[in-house]
Structures are given as C-alpha cells and as structure tokens.
Motif scaffolding. Structure first.
Motif, PDB file in Angstrom:
ATOM      1  N   PRO A 135     -54.156  -1.962 -17.203  1.00 58.34           N
ATOM      2  CA  PRO A 135     -54.364  -1.149 -15.880  1.00 58.34           C
ATOM      3  C   PRO A 135     -55.369   0.194 -15.907  1.00 58.34           C
ATOM      4  CG  PRO A 135     -52.266  -1.453 -16.677  1.00 58.34           C
ATOM      5  CD  PRO A 135     -52.935  -1.785 -17.663  1.00 58.34           C
ATOM      6  N   ASP A 149     -54.670   1.746 -10.814  1.00 56.44           N
ATOM      7  CA  ASP A 149     -53.543   0.947 -10.789  1.00 56.44           C
ATOM      8  C   ASP A 149     -52.478   1.707 -10.771  1.00 56.44           C
ATOM      9  OD1 ASP A 149     -55.305  -1.543 -10.397  1.00 56.44           O
ATOM     10  OD2 ASP A 149     -55.623  -1.185 -12.599  1.00 56.44           O
ATOM     11  N   VAL A 150     -52.611   2.554 -11.775  1.00 61.12           N
ATOM     12  CA  VAL A 150     -51.214   3.578 -12.044  1.00 61.12           C
ATOM     13  C   VAL A 150     -51.766   5.004 -11.848  1.00 61.12           C
ATOM     14  CG1 VAL A 150     -49.537   4.251 -13.621  1.00 61.12           C
ATOM     15  CG2 VAL A 150     -50.225   1.719 -13.715  1.00 61.12           C
ATOM     16  N   ARG A 201     -49.527   2.364  -8.091  1.00 65.70           N
ATOM     17  CA  ARG A 201     -47.912   2.473  -8.670  1.00 65.70           C
ATOM     18  C   ARG A 201     -47.818   3.927  -9.198  1.00 65.70           C
ATOM     19  NH1 ARG A 201     -45.426  -2.393  -9.485  1.00 65.70           N
ATOM     20  NH2 ARG A 201     -46.203  -3.907  -8.104  1.00 65.70           N
ATOM     21  N   ALA A 256     -47.250  -0.925 -14.321  1.00 66.64           N
ATOM     22  CA  ALA A 256     -48.235  -1.707 -13.519  1.00 66.64           C
ATOM     23  C   ALA A 256     -47.509  -2.754 -13.032  1.00 66.64           C
ATOM     24  CB  ALA A 256     -49.549  -1.827 -14.147  1.00 66.64           C
TER      25      ALA A 256
END
Length: 391
Positions: A4, A81-82, A105, A390
C-alpha cells in the motif's frame, strides 16, 4: 497488488512531534512510497530533521480559524491507500476525521498520552486546578488548535479508528492496539563506528564522568532532581552534566541551564543546542552515563522516552525513573530509581562511577536493543499492521 501507498499525518512538523512520524516512515519498506504530511504553527520543519531524505510536505496552521483551510488542504493532498495518523490531537486525528477523505483507510499511532501532556502542571504545583483553568482559558483565547479541551475531545475519538498502534504498555492498557516500541537501528547507532574525540575536545570535556540528558527539556523530565543529585557530589572529580539537543529559544531550557550553572558551576555544565539526526550517535557518545530522571506526573505517565533506546543502542549505561515499561526494558542492563528522588539518583550515578560496570551494563543494553528493540523487529510489526489496515 503491491504494498500500500502510505501517508503519515503529523500534528506539528516544527517540533519533536515529528520524531515518531519519521520513525514510522523509516520502518516502512521502500515499496510503500511513504511521505509525511502535516501542519506547523512554527513556519518550518523541526531543525534536526531537515535533511532526513523522506518527503515532507506541510501547510501553516496557527489558529482555529485556519482549520477549514487545513481540512481542504488535507483532502486534496492525500494520495495514499492508508493514512497513518500520528498522535490523537486536533491537528492530526481531528482533521483526518473531519476532512471527508475518500478511498483512504485510516489508522492511528498513539505514542504519548496527549491529554496528560497538555495539562499545565508537573505534579508539584500546589494549585494545579487553578493553573489548569488558566491554561484552558488562555488556549481558547489565543485560538490554539491543540488546546487542552480539543485534545481531550480527540482522546474520546480514538475508539473510532482501528487499527491502532501504541508505543508502550501503559497506552496499550488504556487504548488497546498493536505494540510498537520506539525501536532503533543498531547499525546506525553503533558505538564502534563513532569517533567523538573532536567534538569532545571542542566542548572542553575533562576526565570526570559526564552524565548526559538528551532531548526536549520539560518540567516533568526531572532535570531539577538530576541537578540536585549531581550537586550533592563534590570534589575535583565530581560528575558533570551534559544537556544535549536543547532548544536555545526555550525559556524552560534557559531556566534549567541557569539552575545547573548555579548549583554545579560552569566547569561541570555543558549545554548543546539541537543537532541533525544524522549526528545523534556522535552526541550520545559524549555521555558516560545517560540519565532519564522523569517525575511521576500526568505528563510522564504515558511516556516511554525514545532517548532510552538511543542510549541503549549506543551501549550507554542508563539511570532512569521506574515509570511505565522502563523497569522491564532495562532489567539487567541499566539502573532504575524511584521517580523524584535526587538521593537515589545520586547513589545510582556514584555506583556507575566504575568504568567496568558501565561497560558491562552498556554492552548488555545494546544487546537488548539488537534482540528486542531493533528496526528489524519494528519493521515486521509495522509491515503487518499496514497491510492489515489496507485490507
């Protein structure tokens, strides 16, 4: 699918709050394409971290009226993504929850008890409630985003974010989560690779034993107790005090340095300002003993000082207050004392006047870091954590 993409959100880029975010960034694998985002009321990046080689991007945030702009900036800037939020503060957790981030996320890293740190007394003030009330009013009047009340609200929001990291067992008991200590790189912090003779000469350090305190000076850090302990020891070989990595513009530093000069005399005191993180090993090497004499206060209760692991990695014998996880971390490789007891601190320093004992404890401390608190161990924990976040 690859690893991620990760962004780390720091609540204040201009102070040592950036330290934990940098550690998380360094632990992530290169495939994470990590960057640090954040805000600053001070107009720049924390001086020791200005050449770390990790992308850092921020925007000013000095007053609550700028919070709306900060939310927009964060919403437009996050490309990950995170989003790993560092610290439960209004300018990190609060903004992350309020920014309406999509397809990202959230995960949270709690490395201090921020509400305890925000309270304006060190446990010795006879009127703590009056001081606390004054601080709350002052923060609200000045429009500070990370006010005492705002920090307390953010603590109640921690439960909304899973997964969570914590940096010690006190925080683990309070908030739950995955335990990730302030791990260190024993190859980077290796006493065999450091030659500090030139720096030592430039400071005029003589053959006496030098006791070092590294990092931010605050009332709860117990410097007054350490100075009193050193002041009880007299004679031409009485130990000296090294204050390393201080902020020269901080009035608390000036107060502590003045006290040390009055109690110990100029020959036994050296004060060094902040230095680049790349020179950390060189500066820790100056100390014969590293002291972490924290007082037992709300501010220190949730802390496990990162400088403890710096000293251990550098094979330095440590004298530290028996708070939080310190007794467990230092078992068999350091000396712990009751907090707020200058006499016991003095006794511990006198015990470590023996160079052979210092070498034995320092060697055991370094081995403890290699076995339990190394980058290798931390990287395994954080990699699994981020992949889980993730998923």
């Amino acid at each position: 699918m690859g690893f991620p993409r990760v962004a780390i959100l720091c609540p204040e880029l201009g102070t040592n709050a950036l330290g934990r975010a940098l550690l998380l960034a360094r632990l992530l694998p290169a495939a994470a394409r990590v960057e640090i985002l954040g805000f600053t009321a001070l107009g720049g990046v924390w001086q020791p971290a200005r050449a770390v080689g990790i992308p850092i991007d921020g925007t000013p945030l000095r007053h609550v009226r700028e919070l709306a702009a900060a939310r927009r900036w964060l919403r437009e800037r996050v490309r990950a993504d995170v989003l790993l939020v560092s610290k439960a503060l209004p300018t990190s957790l609060g903004l992350a929850l309020a920014s309406g981030l999509r397809d990202v996320r959230l995960a949270l890293d709690v490395d201090d008890w921020e509400y305890g740190l925000s309270l304006p007394h060190d446990g010795s003030d006879p009127r703590p409630l009056r001081r606390a009330g004054a601080a709350v009013y002052g923060a609200l009047r000045r429009g500070q985003p990370n006010s005492v009340l705002g920090t307390r609200v953010c603590e109640s929001l921690i439960r909304l974010v899973r997964p969570r990291l914590v940096s010690n067992r006190w925080l683990e008991r309070r908030f739950g989560g995955t335990l990730l200590y302030h791990v260190r790189d024993p190859e980077e912090l290796d006493p065999a690779r450091v030659r500090g003779d030139a720096l030592r000469r430039s400071l005029g350090l003589d053959a006496r034993t030098w006791v070092g305190f590294v990092g931010t000076v605050r009332p709860h850090k117990g410097l007054q107790d350490l100075i009193e302990a050193l002041g009880s020891q007299r004679g031409p070989r009485a130990p000296g005090l090294l204050l390393l990595g201080t902020d020269p513009g901080d009035p608390v530093v000036a107060e502590v340095a003045d006290l040390a000069q009055r109690v110990l005399g100029s020959a036994r005191v050296r004060v060094l300002s902040q230095f680049p993180l790349a020179r950390l090993a060189e500066h820790v090497q100056l100390a014969d003993i590293v002291a972490i004499p924290s007082r037992d206060t709300l501010a220190s209760r949730g802390q496990l000082p990162a400088k403890l692991f710096d000293a251990m990695a550098m094979a330095k014998p440590v004298v530290a207050s028996a708070l939080n996880d310190v007794p467990e971390v230092l078992e068999g490789c350091g000396v712990t004392v009751a907090p707020g007891d200058p006499r016991r601190i003095a006794d511990a320093i006198a015990r470590l006047d023996d160079p052979r004992l210092r070498r034995e404890l320092g060697s055991a401390a370094r081995q403890r870091v290699i076995e339990r608190y190394s980058f290798a161990a931390g990287r395994r924990i954080l990699t699994d954590f981020v992949e889980g976040a993730a998923a």
